[in-house]
Scaffold this motif. Structure first.
Motif, short mmCIF file in Angstrom:
data_model
loop_
_atom_site.label_atom_id
_atom_site.label_comp_id
_atom_site.label_asym_id
_atom_site.label_seq_id
_atom_site.Cartn_x
_atom_site.Cartn_y
_atom_site.Cartn_z
N LYS A 66 0.80 -1.23 0.00
CA LYS A 66 0.00 0.00 0.00
C LYS A 66 0.83 1.28 0.00
N GLN A 108 2.79 6.85 -3.20
CA GLN A 108 1.53 6.10 -3.18
C GLN A 108 1.27 5.75 -1.73
N ASN A 109 0.08 6.10 -1.25
CA ASN A 109 -0.35 5.71 0.08
C ASN A 109 -1.83 5.34 -0.05
N SER A 110 -2.09 4.05 -0.15
CA SER A 110 -3.47 3.59 -0.32
C SER A 110 -3.93 2.75 0.87
N ILE A 113 -7.88 2.48 2.29
CA ILE A 113 -8.83 3.07 1.33
C ILE A 113 -9.82 2.03 0.80
N ASP A 114 -9.39 0.79 0.65
CA ASP A 114 -10.31 -0.24 0.15
C ASP A 114 -11.46 -0.51 1.12
N ASN A 121 -5.37 10.11 3.76
CA ASN A 121 -3.99 9.83 4.15
C ASN A 121 -3.16 11.10 3.93
N LEU A 138 -4.06 12.27 0.28
CA LEU A 138 -4.40 11.17 -0.60
C LEU A 138 -5.64 10.46 -0.09
N LYS A 140 -9.45 8.04 -1.71
CA LYS A 140 -10.10 7.26 -2.77
C LYS A 140 -10.06 8.02 -4.09
N GLU A 143 -4.78 8.04 -4.91
CA GLU A 143 -3.89 7.29 -4.01
C GLU A 143 -2.43 7.62 -4.26
#
Length: 149
Positions: A66, A108-110, A113-114, A121, A138, A140, A143
């Motif tokens: 992630k 990228q920092n996801s 989020i899912d 973030n 960051l 949805k 990301e």
């Protein structure tokens, strides 16, 4: 009791001596527990794991999937150093391989989020000896973003 917002805080700094990027990430552990359960499709107890070594391995895999960094277009290899619990959140520590940094950083920092559509973030990036960060927000649909110094 659930908290009314979903947020994480990430700080990224480059160690001037080693040129490694040091990342500190604060995440609400109860939210992370939910995401880990979904990610692994199994029951996860963050505070009292049945197998602490397995939990650490699961956290590492999740965080590395992630979180990604690119410096001046080059992807960095990250590794998780560990974590510590602070009340309702936990701080996770990662670092990269050594990499010179001229001007661009792509992040990228996801995380989360899912599982939480309103997850935000916050990423603070410190360049050089600056005490004031440049920041990214960051979430949805966004990301990944980048900064240029």
């Amino acid at each position: 009791m659930a908290h009314p917002f979903f947020i994480s805080l990430t700080e990224i700094r480059q160690n001037p001596e080693s040129q490694r990027f040091e990342i500190s990430q604060k995440i609400f552990w109860d939210d992370l527990e939910v995401s880990l359960r979904e990610f692994y499709q199994e029951e996860i107890d963050f505070l009292e794991p049945q197998d602490a070594e397995k939990l650490l391995s699961q956290i590492e895999k999740y965080l590395l999937e992630k979180n990604k960094l690119w410096i001046d277009g080059k992807a960095l290899e990250l590794r998780v150093l560990g974590y510590e619990i602070e009340e309702d959140a936990a701080w996770f520590y990662m670092e990269s391989n050594s990499q010179p940094w001229n001007s661009k950083i792509r992040v990228q920092n996801s995380i989360l989020i899912d599982d939480f559509t309103t997850q935000q973030n916050i990423v603070h990036v410190y360049k050089g000896t600056s005490r004031s960060p440049s920041s990214l927000l960051l979430g949805k649909g966004k990301e990944v973003d980048e900064l240029e110094f």
